[in-house]
Design an enzyme around this catalytic site. Structure first.
Site, short mmCIF file in Angstrom:
data_model
loop_
_atom_site.label_atom_id
_atom_site.label_comp_id
_atom_site.label_asym_id
_atom_site.label_seq_id
_atom_site.Cartn_x
_atom_site.Cartn_y
_atom_site.Cartn_z
CD GLN A 121 3.21 58.05 74.91
OE1 GLN A 121 3.33 57.05 74.22
NE2 GLN A 121 3.26 58.00 76.23
CG HIS B 88 1.69 54.36 70.29
ND1 HIS B 88 2.72 53.48 70.58
CD2 HIS B 88 1.19 54.74 71.47
CE1 HIS B 88 2.83 53.36 71.90
NE2 HIS B 88 1.92 54.11 72.47
CG ASN C 225 1.26 50.44 71.56
OD1 ASN C 225 2.15 49.63 71.73
ND2 ASN C 225 0.72 51.14 72.53
CD GLU C 226 -0.01 49.27 75.41
OE1 GLU C 226 -0.70 50.24 75.75
OE2 GLU C 226 1.04 48.97 76.00
CG ASN D 207 3.61 46.98 74.68
OD1 ASN D 207 4.59 46.54 74.06
ND2 ASN D 207 2.85 47.94 74.19
CD GLU E 76 4.83 50.34 75.08
OE1 GLU E 76 4.35 50.50 76.22
OE2 GLU E 76 4.27 50.77 74.03
CD1 TRP F 210 7.03 53.81 78.62
CD2 TRP F 210 6.96 53.54 76.39
NE1 TRP F 210 6.38 54.89 78.07
CE2 TRP F 210 6.34 54.76 76.72
CE3 TRP F 210 7.03 53.16 75.05
CZ2 TRP F 210 5.80 55.60 75.76
CZ3 TRP F 210 6.51 53.99 74.09
CH2 TRP F 210 5.88 55.20 74.45
CD GLU G 134 2.10 57.05 80.66
OE1 GLU G 134 3.08 57.02 79.89
OE2 GLU G 134 1.23 56.16 80.69
O1 LIG Z 1 1.96 53.58 80.43
C1 LIG Z 1 3.23 53.44 79.87
C2 LIG Z 1 3.10 53.09 78.40
N1 LIG Z 1 2.25 51.92 78.24
N2 LIG Z 1 2.07 51.47 76.92
C3 LIG Z 1 1.72 52.52 75.94
C4 LIG Z 1 2.57 53.78 76.10
O2 LIG Z 1 2.11 54.79 75.21
C5 LIG Z 1 2.53 54.24 77.55
O3 LIG Z 1 3.28 55.43 77.72
#
Ligand SMILES: OC[C@H]1NNC[C@@H](O)[C@@H]1O
Ligand SMILES: [Ca+2]
Length: 460
Positions: free
Chosen positions: A21, A122, A166-167, A307, A367, A414, A421
């Site tokens: 990003q 990520h 991440n997530e 997050n 986040e 964040w 994005e």
């Molecule tokens: O949508 C906002 C954020 N959400 N969590 C992961 C990040 O990579 C995103 O930019």
């Protein structure tokens, strides 16, 4: 400035980003392409045809950027390592130049007294591994653990906080179920297996960390979103419970309870596989992590990264499969440009839910932030009152959970910069600092000054 909400003495104040990003130049110095490089360069996948080819040019400008972080007084900075810079083929030989970038970044942070929090994954899987099946391949946990060990060996003496993945929910659902994010698959048979391999990858990386004698903390960052029935009908309440299992418990139940939520087998039906008990045992994090005493037999995760952005307002909807539930946006509620309801109490609820359900493990908000259509700079500062209000309200909500006993240890906004994005490209601005890819100027927003004062006061 007397703060209404005073945080604990050693509370960690940070900001977060991720490699694809912000870095730009994804193929520089021998780096191998990721699935996001491929996805962004596939016409129609990303808004306005945006890609991470330049992003915030952080790969070149990182010294200047670390100086900005120091100006804000950050105690920590959360960033991710691009797997393909370090291992261009995803496994095998290390690309010294790629690893060296992250060594220099960590050194620059430490020189300024900023603690690095590194996210190992990520979303930017090396394309070479995707071509071998990626997260669908049962070898993927081993690939990830081998990659993690390269970083642990190179950096661990200087990195106090590690996040494995991440997530994992976002890797799984937009990546393999609804196809919105890379690799853009839409297959209910693939999604549960990907999720399982991500959990095993987390466990194998944590086990590798322990076997290398890692002395710091390693955790998993999950997106959490409390689910509320749009109206208290039995159908809506059942739909909210299903969506709660699907979003919030899919990964944390195996990690802390050693089992998947029963709802998932119902939701996925025939697509839900039989998972080996030995796998679940491996994934399960015993309560006694390194922080809490002797090592258990599970993977001993040290902390949860939360997050948090919003809540889900849920209505039953038989047409929306496999969940039979849709998230609706309340008419008159304030919303960000992502369409997400601004709902600070959901953060308090989420932190207390973790405390109640999983034994109050150490937690960081890895986040929290908001996208708004910021006005252009005025006198060298971007006035972003909506983001200031969002951050203030959510910091107070986090503090409320602390006062009720949540073991919250830090907070990361964040994001530090406006950045790429994902499928929405540069159309969404989450930054404390404005960045416009064409000119790459870094322009502070009012929210950066607000956060600088929060850090100075250790309170809001
Ligand atoms: O949508 C906002 C954020 N959400 N969590 C992961 C990040 O990579 C995103 O930019
Ligand atoms: Ca410091």
């Amino acid at each position: 400035m007397t703060s209404e909400a005073a945080f604990p003495a050693n509370f960690l104040w940070g900001a977060a980003t991720s490699a694809y990003q912000i870095e730009g130049q994804p193929l520089a110095d021998g780096a191998g392409p990721s699935i996001w490089h491929r996805f962004a360069h596939t016409p129609g996948r990303v808004a306005n045809g945006d890609t991470g080819d330049l992003a915030c040019d952080h790969y070149r400008r990182f010294e200047e950027d670390v100086a900005l972080m120091a100006d804000l007084g950050l105690g920590a900075y959360r960033f991710s390592v691009a797997w393909g810079r370090v291992l261009p083929e995803g496994r095998g030989s290390v690309n010294a130049k790629g690893l060296d970038f992250y060594r220099r970044l960590v050194d620059a942070l430490l020189e300024r007294g900023i603690a690095p929090m590194i996210t190992l994954y990520h979303w930017d899987l090396p394309a070479a591994l995707h071509d071998r099946g990626g997260w669908l391949n049962p070898d993927s946990p081993a690939w990830f653990a081998d990659y993690a060990q390269v970083l642990f060996r190179a950096l661990d003496d200087r990195v106090p906080l590690w996040v494995t993945i991440n997530e994992p929910w976002v890797v799984t659902v937009p990546g393999y179920l609804d196809g919105e994010l890379a690799p853009g698959h839409r297959d209910p048979f693939e999604a549960p297996r990907v999720a399982h391999h991500l959990l095993l990858a987390h466990a194998e990386a944590v086990a590798a960390y322990r076997s290398l004698g890692g002395r710091h903390r390693i955790g998993l960052a999950v997106n959490l979103e409390p689910q509320h029935p749009a109206s208290p009908t039995p159908e809506n309440q059942a739909a909210a419970r299903r969506r709660d299992a699907f979003i919030n418990r899919w990964f944390l139940d195996p990690l802390y309870l050693g089992r998947y939520p029963a709802e998932l087998a119902t939701i996925f039906g025939a697509a839900w596989p039989e998972f080996a008990d030995a796998d679940l045992a491996r994934i399960r994090s015993t309560s006694d992590s390194v922080l809490g005493g002797s090592l258990g037999t599970g993977c001993a995760t040290d902390f949860i990264g939360v997050n948090y952005y919003s809540r889900g307002l849920v209505r039953a909807d038989p047409n929306t499969q496999p969940l039979g539930a849709i998230r609706i946006s309340p008419e008159n509620a304030p919303r960000t440009t992502m369409g997400w309801e601004v709902y600070p109490p959901g953060l308090t609820e989420t932190l207390l839910w973790i405390k109640e359900h999983y034994g109050n493990p150490p937690t960081y908000i890895t986040e929290n932030g908001a996208a708004f259509d910021d006005p252009p700079p005025a006198d060298g500062l971007v006035p972003d009152p909506e983001r200031v209000d969002y951050l203030r309200a959510h910091l107070r909500a986090a503090h409320a959970a602390l006062e009720q006993g949540a073991d919250l240890r830090g907070y990361f906004v964040w994001s530090l910069f406006d950045n790429f994005e994902w499928a929405q490209g540069y159309s969404q601005r989450f930054g404390l600092i404005r960045v416009d890819p064409p000119n790459q100027a870094r322009i502070l927003k009012a929210s950066a000054r607000f956060y600088q004062n929060v850090i100075r006061a250790n309170g809001v």
